[in-house]
Each structure stands twice: as structure tokens, then as C-alpha cells.
Design a protein around this motif. Structure first.
Motif, PDB file in Angstrom:
ATOM      1  N   THR A  35       0.825  -1.224   0.000  1.00 50.26           N
ATOM      2  CA  THR A  35       0.000   0.000   0.000  1.00 50.26           C
ATOM      3  C   THR A  35       0.852   1.265   0.000  1.00 50.26           C
ATOM      4  O   THR A  35       0.321   2.368  -0.054  1.00 50.26           O
ATOM      5  N   MET A  36       2.168   1.140   0.058  1.00 51.74           N
ATOM      6  CA  MET A  36       3.028   2.330   0.030  1.00 51.74           C
ATOM      7  C   MET A  36       2.918   2.994  -1.342  1.00 51.74           C
ATOM      8  O   MET A  36       2.712   2.326  -2.347  1.00 51.74           O
ATOM      9  N   LYS A  37       3.096   4.308  -1.354  1.00 53.77           N
ATOM     10  CA  LYS A  37       2.985   5.047  -2.622  1.00 53.77           C
ATOM     11  C   LYS A  37       4.129   4.670  -3.569  1.00 53.77           C
ATOM     12  O   LYS A  37       5.260   4.527  -3.144  1.00 53.77           O
ATOM     13  N   VAL A  38       3.838   4.528  -4.836  1.00 53.08           N
ATOM     14  CA  VAL A  38       4.759   4.232  -5.944  1.00 53.08           C
ATOM     15  C   VAL A  38       5.537   2.935  -5.740  1.00 53.08           C
ATOM     16  O   VAL A  38       5.350   1.975  -6.495  1.00 53.08           O
ATOM     17  N   ILE A  39       6.407   2.841  -4.708  1.00 54.93           N
ATOM     18  CA  ILE A  39       7.205   1.614  -4.590  1.00 54.93           C
ATOM     19  C   ILE A  39       6.342   0.424  -4.152  1.00 54.93           C
ATOM     20  O   ILE A  39       6.700  -0.726  -4.415  1.00 54.93           O
ATOM     21  N   GLY A  40       5.188   0.688  -3.521  1.00 55.32           N
ATOM     22  CA  GLY A  40       4.295  -0.408  -3.104  1.00 55.32           C
ATOM     23  C   GLY A  40       3.852  -1.252  -4.297  1.00 55.32           C
ATOM     24  O   GLY A  40       4.206  -2.429  -4.408  1.00 55.32           O
TER      25      GLY A  40
ATOM     26  N   PRO B  38       5.441  -7.285  -6.650  1.00 58.79           N
ATOM     27  CA  PRO B  38       5.886  -8.529  -7.302  1.00 58.79           C
ATOM     28  C   PRO B  38       6.453  -9.558  -6.312  1.00 58.79           C
ATOM     29  O   PRO B  38       6.324 -10.763  -6.532  1.00 58.79           O
ATOM     30  N   PHE B  39       7.071  -9.083  -5.230  1.00 60.98           N
ATOM     31  CA  PHE B  39       7.649 -10.024  -4.249  1.00 60.98           C
ATOM     32  C   PHE B  39       6.553 -10.708  -3.442  1.00 60.98           C
ATOM     33  O   PHE B  39       6.658 -11.891  -3.127  1.00 60.98           O
ATOM     34  N   ARG B  40       5.478  -9.948  -3.082  1.00 61.12           N
ATOM     35  CA  ARG B  40       4.364 -10.578  -2.362  1.00 61.12           C
ATOM     36  C   ARG B  40       3.672 -11.599  -3.266  1.00 61.12           C
ATOM     37  O   ARG B  40       3.312 -12.690  -2.843  1.00 61.12           O
ATOM     38  N   GLU B  41       3.490 -11.189  -4.530  1.00 64.06           N
ATOM     39  CA  GLU B  41       2.830 -12.082  -5.491  1.00 64.06           C
ATOM     40  C   GLU B  41       3.632 -13.371  -5.654  1.00 64.06           C
ATOM     41  O   GLU B  41       3.074 -14.462  -5.733  1.00 64.06           O
ATOM     42  N   HIS B  42       4.957 -13.228  -5.651  1.00 65.04           N
ATOM     43  CA  HIS B  42       5.802 -14.385  -5.911  1.00 65.04           C
ATOM     44  C   HIS B  42       5.692 -15.457  -4.829  1.00 65.04           C
ATOM     45  O   HIS B  42       5.844 -16.647  -5.109  1.00 65.04           O
ATOM     46  N   HIS B  43       5.423 -15.053  -3.586  1.00 65.96           N
ATOM     47  CA  HIS B  43       5.292 -16.050  -2.517  1.00 65.96           C
ATOM     48  C   HIS B  43       3.939 -16.760  -2.555  1.00 65.96           C
ATOM     49  O   HIS B  43       3.856 -17.938  -2.230  1.00 65.96           O
ATOM     50  N   VAL B  44       2.883 -16.037  -2.950  1.00 68.41           N
ATOM     51  CA  VAL B  44       1.567 -16.689  -2.970  1.00 68.41           C
ATOM     52  C   VAL B  44       1.332 -17.414  -4.298  1.00 68.41           C
ATOM     53  O   VAL B  44       0.539 -18.350  -4.360  1.00 68.41           O
ATOM     54  N   ASP B  45       2.017 -16.980  -5.358  1.00 65.78           N
ATOM     55  CA  ASP B  45       1.845 -17.628  -6.659  1.00 65.78           C
ATOM     56  C   ASP B  45       3.212 -17.718  -7.356  1.00 65.78           C
ATOM     57  O   ASP B  45       3.503 -16.945  -8.275  1.00 65.78           O
ATOM     58  N   PRO B  46       4.050 -18.676  -6.923  1.00 67.58           N
ATOM     59  CA  PRO B  46       5.422 -18.741  -7.462  1.00 67.58           C
ATOM     60  C   PRO B  46       5.468 -18.971  -8.976  1.00 67.58           C
ATOM     61  O   PRO B  46       6.457 -18.644  -9.627  1.00 67.58           O
ATOM     62  N   LYS B  47       4.415 -19.534  -9.531  1.00 68.48           N
ATOM     63  CA  LYS B  47       4.408 -19.813 -10.976  1.00 68.48           C
ATOM     64  C   LYS B  47       4.073 -18.568 -11.799  1.00 68.48           C
ATOM     65  O   LYS B  47       4.236 -18.568 -13.018  1.00 68.48           O
TER      66      LYS B  47
END
Ligand SMILES: [Zn+2]
Ligand SMILES: [Zn+2]
Length: 270
Positions: free
Chosen positions: A86-91, A97-106
Motif C-alpha cells: 500500500t506504500m505510494k509508488v514503490i508499493g 511482485p515479491f508478495r505475489e511471488h510467494h503466494v503464486d510462485p508460478k
């Protein structure tokens, strides 16, 4: 408490994937084009100054490869451990992409060239500029300056390749060429089982994803745990709170957690 019993609160994969905005894609395309121009100029500069310095250039390229592995782990650790989507711009741009990668590695295997490589090109641009503009003809220091320029140029090239190596480590085996499989088995690039250690919840080790060569020594000396203690001590922030949920993050936080921090087995060292 064992990590197997940890109740993780991961974020929704679909919502994370939808956070990839079309405007950011144009920024990534700019990053890739600018990066390609810079690399071409660095190769030209290396060619002009490299005559008779084959060993120096080869050592600098290898130094850059190891530096890229370190940078890949450090940036990965930063983005996995701190900040939130939720952080501005860098969020949305860098942390999502890093959060997505842990929940959906494929998901990474479905990203095209721009989404895979854009970020790493963007973060490397300023280093590429240093390589292009740094003076090389200082009396008595020419070899050292050429070594630094080529090391940095090699480092950003391998940083760019890092997401490709990482993507291959998640690809179905049938999708990979024999050459890539050979490089993985020889551990010249990130091997599949080795990277699997990072994907074991709670995703708190083996962050290095270029070759993974530094994973074992950095784990052994407690490199990232020490940094987490320092950050928590100075800011009060809890590592991984945004990634696995605050409750689980508190339980395993090195400064405040109660969890025994037993290491996962590294299949590449057994
Ligand atoms: Zn991660
Ligand atoms: Zn991965």
C-alpha cells in the motif's frame, strides 16, 4: 513453536497480480531500452581499454557475477521483509511482485520479457551511467579503474539476468532447454531445488537468486537475521509483517520472536 505450525496470512494472488499497472509498463520499457544502450557503451569501453588485459577483464566479470548474487539477495530480502504493497509508488511497483511471488510462485513464468526484466534494468541505470562516465585514464590507477568499471558493468548485466535465472528455476522442466538444465545442475545459475529452500514458509532465507552461491555462507553467519535485529532495534518495525501477517511475523522475528529458528535443509549441500 515449530515453523510448520505457523499460521501465515498471505495476500490475495489475484489482487496482487492486478496491481501491475499499464503506466508502469511504459516505465519498464524505457528502462530496458536505456539499459541496453548503456550495456553496449560499457562493452565498447571495455573493448577500447581491455587490450592486453584479458585476465583483469575476466576477473572483473567474475567479480561482477558474485556481486550480482549478493545484490539479488539483498534487494530480495529488503522487498520481502519491509514495506507494504500500500506504500505510494514503490508499493505497487517494487514490493507487489515479491508478495505475489510467494503466494503464486508460478506467476513469474507467465510474465513476459518486459515484466520479467523491466525492474532490474531500471534499478541498474544509475550504475550503468557511472560506468560510462567514470574516468579511466588516471596515471597509475588505470588498471584499477578499468577493473572497477568492468566489475560494475558485469554486475548490472547479471542483475538483469537474475530474474531470467529465477524464472527458469520456477519453469516446468519440459519448458527448459538442455543447456539451461545443464547450467542449473552445474550450479552455474540458480538451481531449482536450491531455490526451493527460499519458497519454504516463512520465506526467510536463501534470498540470493542469481547463482545462489552466497546463500549458504550468508545463512551460516546469520547475515539477514542480524540486519533484521538492527532494523527492529532502531525502528521498531517487525520483519515480514506485510508478507506473512503480523501475528506470524512477530512469532519468528529474531529480536522479539519465540520461535526456535532452525534452518531448512539445503538440498544442494546434502
Ligand atoms: Zn522471496
Ligand atoms: Zn522464486
Amino acid at each position: 513453536m515449530k515453523k510448520d505450525n505457523l499460521k501465515l496470512e498471505m495476500q490475495d494472488a489475484k489482487a496482487l497480480a492486478e496491481g501491475y499497472h499499464s503506466w508502469y509498463r511504459y516505465v519498464e520499457i524505457f528502462g530496458i531500452v536505456a539499459f541496453a544502450v548503456l550495456i553496449a557503451l560499457i562493452v565498447r569501453r571495455t573493448y577500447l581499454y581491455g587490450e592486453g588485459r584479458g585476465f583483469l577483464i575476466a576477473s572483473a566479470v567474475m567479480t561482477g557475477y558474485i556481486m550480482a548474487d549478493f545484490i539479488s539477495g539483498f534487494v530480495h530480502w529488503l522487498a520481502d521483509t519491509w514495506g507494504s504493497t500500500t506504500m505510494k509508488v514503490i508499493g505497487p511497483a517494487l514490493i507487489r511482485p515479491f508478495r505475489e511471488h510467494h503466494v503464486d510462485p508460478k506467476a513469474i513464468t507467465r510474465h513476459d520479457f518486459v515484466e520479467t526484466n523491466g525492474n532490474n534494468c531500471l534499478i541498474s541505470l544509475w550504475v550503468g551511467c557511472i560506468c560510462i562516465f567514470m574516468p579511466l585514464e588516471v596515471e597509475g590507477y588505470q588498471s584499477l579503474l578499468i577493473f572497477i568499471m568492468v566489475s560494475l558493468g558485469s554486475m548490472i548485466f547479471w542483475v538483469m539476468m537474475t530474474n531470467q535465472f529465477h524464472k527458469w528455476s520456477h519453469e516446468d522442466e519440459a519448458q527448459l532447454s538442455g543447456f539451461v538444465k545443464f547450467l542449473q545442475r552445474a550450479h552455474l545459475i540458480l538451481p531449482v531445488a536450491h531455490h526451493g529452500v527460499h519458497h519454504t514458509p516463512p520465506f526467510d532465507r536463501y534470498y540470493n537468486i542469481t547463482t545462489g552461491w552466497l546463500n549458504w555462507p550468508l545463512t551460516k553467519i546469520g547475515f539477514y537475521r542480524t540486519l533484521e535485529k538492527l532494523v527492529t532495534m532502531t525502528t521498531g518495525l517487525i520483519p515480514r509483517a506485510d508478507d506473512i501477517g503480523l501475528d506470524a511475523a512477530i512469532k519468528i522475528a529474531p529480536l522479539v520472536g519465540s520461535d526456535e529458528h532452525e534452518p531448512h535443509a539445503d538440498p544442494s549441500r546434502s
